[in-house]
Design an enzyme around this catalytic site. Structure first.
Site, short mmCIF file in Angstrom:
data_model
loop_
_atom_site.label_atom_id
_atom_site.label_comp_id
_atom_site.label_asym_id
_atom_site.label_seq_id
_atom_site.Cartn_x
_atom_site.Cartn_y
_atom_site.Cartn_z
N GLU A 164 43.90 -26.76 63.89
CA GLU A 164 43.37 -25.37 63.99
C GLU A 164 42.02 -25.21 63.29
O GLU A 164 41.16 -24.48 63.78
CB GLU A 164 44.34 -24.33 63.43
CG GLU A 164 45.64 -24.21 64.16
CD GLU A 164 45.57 -23.35 65.40
OE1 GLU A 164 44.48 -22.86 65.72
OE2 GLU A 164 46.61 -23.20 66.07
N LYS A 177 63.92 -15.62 50.98
CA LYS A 177 64.64 -14.41 51.43
C LYS A 177 64.16 -14.09 52.84
O LYS A 177 62.97 -13.87 53.06
CB LYS A 177 64.36 -13.25 50.48
CG LYS A 177 65.11 -11.97 50.81
CD LYS A 177 64.90 -10.91 49.72
CE LYS A 177 65.66 -9.63 50.03
NZ LYS A 177 65.58 -8.67 48.92
N SER A 179 62.66 -7.39 40.59
CA SER A 179 61.86 -8.61 40.64
C SER A 179 60.53 -8.45 41.38
O SER A 179 59.64 -9.28 41.23
CB SER A 179 62.66 -9.76 41.24
OG SER A 179 62.78 -9.65 42.63
N TYR A 192 69.97 2.52 45.60
CA TYR A 192 70.48 2.33 44.23
C TYR A 192 69.28 2.00 43.35
O TYR A 192 68.16 1.84 43.84
CB TYR A 192 71.48 1.17 44.20
CG TYR A 192 70.86 -0.12 44.70
CD1 TYR A 192 70.91 -0.48 46.04
CD2 TYR A 192 70.14 -0.94 43.84
CE1 TYR A 192 70.29 -1.62 46.52
CE2 TYR A 192 69.51 -2.09 44.30
CZ TYR A 192 69.60 -2.43 45.64
OH TYR A 192 68.96 -3.54 46.11
N THR A 194 68.95 -6.52 41.61
CA THR A 194 70.07 -5.78 42.19
C THR A 194 71.40 -6.27 41.66
O THR A 194 72.36 -5.51 41.57
CB THR A 194 70.01 -5.90 43.72
OG1 THR A 194 68.82 -5.25 44.16
CG2 THR A 194 71.21 -5.27 44.39
N THR A 231 66.26 -10.35 44.07
CA THR A 231 66.10 -11.28 45.20
C THR A 231 64.71 -11.26 45.81
O THR A 231 64.33 -12.17 46.55
CB THR A 231 67.14 -10.99 46.29
OG1 THR A 231 66.99 -9.63 46.70
CG2 THR A 231 68.53 -11.24 45.81
N ASP A 232 63.92 -10.21 45.52
CA ASP A 232 62.62 -10.07 46.20
C ASP A 232 61.65 -11.21 45.87
O ASP A 232 60.89 -11.65 46.74
CB ASP A 232 61.98 -8.73 45.86
CG ASP A 232 62.69 -7.56 46.54
OD1 ASP A 232 63.56 -7.83 47.39
OD2 ASP A 232 62.37 -6.41 46.23
N1 LIG Z 1 68.27 -7.42 46.09
C1 LIG Z 1 67.36 -7.28 45.09
O1 LIG Z 1 67.57 -7.86 44.06
C2 LIG Z 1 66.13 -6.46 45.37
C3 LIG Z 1 65.43 -5.87 44.19
N2 LIG Z 1 64.31 -5.07 44.63
C4 LIG Z 1 64.87 -6.94 43.25
O2 LIG Z 1 64.30 -7.90 43.69
O3 LIG Z 1 64.98 -6.78 42.05
#
Ligand SMILES: NC(=O)C[C@H](N)C(=O)O
Length: 337
Positions: free
Chosen positions: A294, A173, A67, A34, A20, A100-101
């Site tokens: 457990e 995240k 990602s 987006y 992103t 970020t994923d």
């Molecule tokens: N905020 C992001 O970067 C999400 C995006 N789907 C990625 O991981 O490339």
């Protein structure tokens, strides 16, 4: 004067992978709708002219993907390029722009396999650069500031999001819509404000130059997959993953990595057939799975992931399995990294 200044500044390479932070939306109001991985690294750098006050910056486009689509091959390719740059005398620090994923997975992978004390900083954004209050510019500015600073050396792979400096091992995240998305159960290592880093703590786990793993000797990663624990779960997914060639299965368990009685016999059987079983937890705040709590791990010959979430446990298991197939060694590695 300019030349003098340039000579004083650190040399930082930005490796761009997409995400992103390289995303673009139809209008400034599109903060969530987006396309990721649209903008090239030169445009990213040109978008933050202030970077030139922090470091001599140059960019390389390593890949251009969202990602969630990253593969083990992508990880190896990126890891090998980072190692080459870290070996280069005229590189002081490396920034990786990333979606970020799976940012937390890549950051932890690099933390395990890069034999360098030079700063490696992974950074992303929650909003595309085309959106109002886009967070990528400042996150990138902070990443370059940290990567170019001598203070950041030897602290393992770092992540700069939302003004915080996080350990690439711990950070995860935690929400998909706010800019304060990246958290560690054990807190950030520091803050970066107006291009200056302020440090408060150090990682205690083995990383980078103290790691027994080296990207230069890793040519492929074994199949390790994750199966999720929940009420009324069956053993179908676990068996299918093993049949498909998984060398280890990460149990993304409930609570303390607990395992449903409907699944236990299948996991015992899979272990007897050579598949490593690694218990982790999918609780939101960060798991804490202990041996023989457990489940009788000694008796079952299973491994616990301790505080690593399932996706980070997958990364460590893949890296560890390039060196050992022994479950006791695997458990030692899970305690140390
Ligand atoms: N905020 C992001 O970067 C999400 C995006 N789907 C990625 O991981 O490339």
């Amino acid at each position: 004067k300019d030349l003098e200044n340039q000579q004083k500044l650190a040399n930082v390479v930005i490796l761009a992978t997409g995400g992103t932070i390289a995303g673009a939306g139809a209008s400034a109001a599109n903060s969530a709708t987006y396309q990721a991985a649209k903008v090239g690294v030169d445009k990213l750098i040109a978008g933050v002219p202030e970077l030139a006050n922090l470091a001599n910056v140059r960019g390389e486009q390593v890949m251009q993907i969202a990602s969630e689509s990253i593969t083990n091959e992508n990880l190896l390719q990126l890891g090998k390029r980072v190692a080459e740059l870290a070996d280069s005398k005229d590189v002081d620090g490396i920034v990786i722009t990333h979606g970020t994923d799976t940012l937390e997975e890549t950051a932890y992978f690099l933390n395990l396999v890069e034999k360098t004390d030079k700063p490696i900083v992974v950074v992303g954004s929650m909003r595309p650069g085309t959106a109002m209050s886009a967070d990528g510019m400042l996150n990138l500015y902070n990443a370059v500031a940290v990567a170019g600073s001598k203070d950041a050396r030897g602290k393992g792979v770092l992540v700069t999001m939302n003004d915080e400096i996080q350990s690439g091992r711990d950070v995860s995240k935690t929400i998909n819509i706010k800019t304060e998305a990246f958290k560690s159960p054990w807190g950030p290592l520091g803050m970066v404000v107006e291009g200056k880093s302020y440090w408060f703590r150090l990682p205690a786990k083995r990383h980078t130059q103290d790691s027994e793993f080296d990207i230069k000797t890793i040519s492929s990663l074994p199949a390790v997959d994750i199966a999720y624990g929940y009420g009324n779960v069956s053993d179908t997914a676990y068996k299918a993953l093993a049949q498909n060639g998984a060398k280890a299965i990460i149990h993304a368990g409930t609570g303390n990595g607990s395992v449903s009685s409907r699944v236990v016999p299948a996991l015992q059987e899979l272990r007897k057939n050579g598949v490593q079983i690694i218990r982790s937890s999918h609780v939101n705040g960060g798991g804490f799975v202990l041996r023989n709590a457990e489940q009788p791990d000694d008796k079952n010959d299973w491994v616990v992931a301790h505080d690593l979430n399932p996706q980070k446990a997958r990364i460590l298991a893949m890296v560890a399995l390039t060196k050992t197939q022994d479950s006791k060694e695997l458990q030692r590695i899970f305690w140390e990294y």
